[in-house]
Design a protein around this motif. Structure first.
Motif, PDB file in Angstrom:
ATOM      1  N   ILE A 253     -38.945  43.391 -13.205  1.00  0.00           N
ATOM      2  CA  ILE A 253     -38.771  44.750 -13.845  1.00  0.00           C
ATOM      3  C   ILE A 253     -38.710  45.203 -15.631  1.00  0.00           C
ATOM      4  CG2 ILE A 253     -37.355  46.721 -13.469  1.00  0.00           C
ATOM      5  CD1 ILE A 253     -36.075  46.433 -10.780  1.00  0.00           C
ATOM      6  N   VAL A 254     -40.101  45.616 -15.881  1.00  0.00           N
ATOM      7  CA  VAL A 254     -39.865  45.235 -17.409  1.00  0.00           C
ATOM      8  C   VAL A 254     -38.940  46.806 -17.775  1.00  0.00           C
ATOM      9  CG1 VAL A 254     -41.176  44.751 -19.551  1.00  0.00           C
ATOM     10  CG2 VAL A 254     -41.479  44.162 -17.032  1.00  0.00           C
TER      11      VAL A 254
ATOM     12  N   VAL B  38     -36.736  41.776 -18.940  1.00  0.00           N
ATOM     13  CA  VAL B  38     -37.055  41.478 -17.493  1.00  0.00           C
ATOM     14  C   VAL B  38     -36.330  40.844 -16.439  1.00  0.00           C
ATOM     15  CG1 VAL B  38     -39.916  39.384 -16.806  1.00  0.00           C
ATOM     16  CG2 VAL B  38     -39.198  40.411 -19.306  1.00  0.00           C
ATOM     17  N   LEU B  39     -36.566  41.347 -16.023  1.00  0.00           N
ATOM     18  CA  LEU B  39     -35.649  40.878 -14.899  1.00  0.00           C
ATOM     19  C   LEU B  39     -36.449  40.842 -13.077  1.00  0.00           C
ATOM     20  CD1 LEU B  39     -32.218  44.668 -14.995  1.00  0.00           C
ATOM     21  CD2 LEU B  39     -32.812  42.307 -15.979  1.00  0.00           C
TER      22      LEU B  39
ATOM     23  N   ASN C 131     -45.837  36.419  -0.063  1.00  0.00           N
ATOM     24  CA  ASN C 131     -45.698  35.879  -0.847  1.00  0.00           C
ATOM     25  C   ASN C 131     -46.490  36.699  -2.294  1.00  0.00           C
ATOM     26  OD1 ASN C 131     -45.587  34.632  -3.723  1.00  0.00           O
ATOM     27  ND2 ASN C 131     -47.150  33.540  -3.592  1.00  0.00           N
ATOM     28  N   LEU C 132     -45.932  38.096  -2.000  1.00  0.00           N
ATOM     29  CA  LEU C 132     -46.513  39.331  -2.977  1.00  0.00           C
ATOM     30  C   LEU C 132     -46.060  39.172  -4.074  1.00  0.00           C
ATOM     31  CD1 LEU C 132     -46.896  42.749  -1.499  1.00  0.00           C
ATOM     32  CD2 LEU C 132     -45.753  42.712  -3.567  1.00  0.00           C
ATOM     33  N   HIS C 133     -45.909  39.486  -5.295  1.00  0.00           N
ATOM     34  CA  HIS C 133     -45.286  39.953  -6.030  1.00  0.00           C
ATOM     35  C   HIS C 133     -45.810  41.209  -6.748  1.00  0.00           C
ATOM     36  CE1 HIS C 133     -43.964  37.434 -10.091  1.00  0.00           C
ATOM     37  NE2 HIS C 133     -43.588  38.814 -10.199  1.00  0.00           N
ATOM     38  N   ALA C 134     -45.177  42.138  -8.184  1.00  0.00           N
ATOM     39  CA  ALA C 134     -44.708  43.686  -8.029  1.00  0.00           C
ATOM     40  C   ALA C 134     -43.912  43.479  -9.429  1.00  0.00           C
ATOM     41  CB  ALA C 134     -44.599  44.500  -7.247  1.00  0.00           C
ATOM     42  N   TRP C 135     -44.577  44.478  -9.834  1.00  0.00           N
ATOM     43  CA  TRP C 135     -43.991  44.819 -11.268  1.00  0.00           C
ATOM     44  C   TRP C 135     -43.942  45.810 -11.377  1.00  0.00           C
ATOM     45  CZ3 TRP C 135     -47.651  41.029 -10.498  1.00  0.00           C
ATOM     46  CH2 TRP C 135     -47.979  39.561 -10.797  1.00  0.00           C
ATOM     47  N   SER C 136     -42.801  46.323 -11.813  1.00  0.00           N
ATOM     48  CA  SER C 136     -42.125  47.446 -12.294  1.00  0.00           C
ATOM     49  C   SER C 136     -42.046  48.077 -13.163  1.00  0.00           C
ATOM     50  CB  SER C 136     -41.299  47.827 -11.440  1.00  0.00           C
ATOM     51  OG  SER C 136     -40.819  48.948 -11.934  1.00  0.00           O
TER      52      SER C 136
ATOM     53  N   ASN D  61     -28.036  48.018  -4.789  1.00  0.00           N
ATOM     54  CA  ASN D  61     -27.856  47.941  -5.696  1.00  0.00           C
ATOM     55  C   ASN D  61     -27.331  46.200  -5.939  1.00  0.00           C
ATOM     56  OD1 ASN D  61     -25.776  50.066  -5.437  1.00  0.00           O
ATOM     57  ND2 ASN D  61     -25.072  49.256  -3.599  1.00  0.00           N
ATOM     58  N   THR D  62     -28.512  45.229  -5.367  1.00  0.00           N
ATOM     59  CA  THR D  62     -28.906  44.273  -5.823  1.00  0.00           C
ATOM     60  C   THR D  62     -29.823  44.230  -7.243  1.00  0.00           C
ATOM     61  OG1 THR D  62     -29.637  43.192  -4.109  1.00  0.00           O
ATOM     62  CG2 THR D  62     -29.707  42.263  -5.556  1.00  0.00           C
ATOM     63  N   MET D  63     -30.283  44.865  -7.559  1.00  0.00           N
ATOM     64  CA  MET D  63     -31.353  44.916  -9.093  1.00  0.00           C
ATOM     65  C   MET D  63     -30.099  45.812  -9.653  1.00  0.00           C
ATOM     66  SD  MET D  63     -33.948  43.367  -8.099  1.00  0.00           S
ATOM     67  CE  MET D  63     -34.865  43.352  -9.082  1.00  0.00           C
TER      68      MET D  63
END
Length: 285
Positions: free
Chosen positions: A229-230, A235-236, A119-124, A278-280
């Protein structure tokens, strides 16, 4: 006499149990401190870790609630956070070999079967403060790679060469001319076995350095990953599962002090890859 012998044995057993308990407690504190120190050293960002716990029964170390702070001035407080990180030792937990860089010393190699992120959550997000147009992930991976190349130049020759060129730009033209001249000469092939063995030993010493404790990880896995991703006031968020990051270290492993940086580098590299996938892009459109 027999009663005294039994009493002495019981006392020794009690004392050894207490010493093991104290050593085990110290080990957990040491593991926690190493995670925090190496994370900050390589990323330059403050990190937090609730606890580290090594189980002698299972050979598993569990790190709970680990997080790395985001770059100052950005909207998200954290770069990433992980609920749990488990480190499973291999059946052959440790082995030893002669340390060629340190006279009369042996190196202990710790074998890790798997390192698993749960359960890793990352923000870009783009760093608008410095106005470079780069994301926090891109900025931090450069920091990590620069520190790794500075500390272990033999293992990161290309990065080390780039750093050297930036530090000494006046040498760039000289080095380029030297390379041109050397390319014109026919390289001599060494045939003397003693010289070949000596050169191989020197290279081995350069690669291994003076670390007396090294680590090899056979598999690094992220069970669940959420990437947010912001960008452009949007916000994606996308979730991924069972991401394999491969192994870390060859048969000689890595310097234990290098491990934190290499893990951060692999993780940031994968996050950047997923961000540009491509997914993002389809999600953004």
């Amino acid at each position: 006499m027999n009663k005294l012998a039994v009493l002495a044995f019981a006392i020794l057993l009690f004392l050894s149990t207490m010493l093991w308990y104290l050593a085990n407690g110290s080990l957990n504190d040491y593991l926690k401190s190493q995670v925090l120190l190496q994370s900050h050293y390589y990323s330059g960002q403050k990190s937090q870790l609730l606890s580290a716990d090594f189980s002698t029964n299972t050979g598993i170390t569990t790190f709970t609630n680990f997080s790395v702070a985001n770059i100052d001035g950005l909207t998200q407080p954290q770069l990433f956070k992980v609920d749990n990180i488990s480190v499973q030792l291999a059946e052959l937990a440790t082995s030893q070999f002669d340390a060629p860089s340190v006279a009369k010393k042996t190196t202990t190699l710790v074998h890790v079967k798997q390192l698993r992120f749960s359960n890793l959550h990352a923000w870009s997000e783009i760093d608008k403060i410095s106005e470079t147009g780069k994301t926090n992930l891109q900025i931090l991976i450069k920091k990590v790679e620069k520190q790794l190349a500075t500390d272990y130049p033999a293992l990161y020759p290309q990065l080390s060469a780039e750093l050297y060129a930036k530090m000494y730009p006046e040498r760039s033209e000289e080095l380029a001319l030297e390379n041109i001249d050397s390319s014109r000469e026919v390289a001599e092939i060494e045939t003397n076995k003693a010289v070949i063995a000596s050169n191989a030993a020197k290279q081995k010493r350069r690669l291994l350095g003076k670390a007396l404790t090294r680590v090899r990880i056979s598999s690094v896995l992220i069970e669940e990953l959420t990437l947010t991703i912001v960008k452009d006031n949007k916000v994606l968020t996308k979730q991924f599962e069972n991401i394999e990051l491969g192994s870390i270290g060859n048969e000689d492993g890595l310097d234990s002090n290098q491990l934190g940086g290499e893990l951060l580098r692999l993780l940031l590299k994968e996050l950047i890859r997923l961000e540009n996938s491509n997914t993002m892009e389809r999600l953004a459109n």
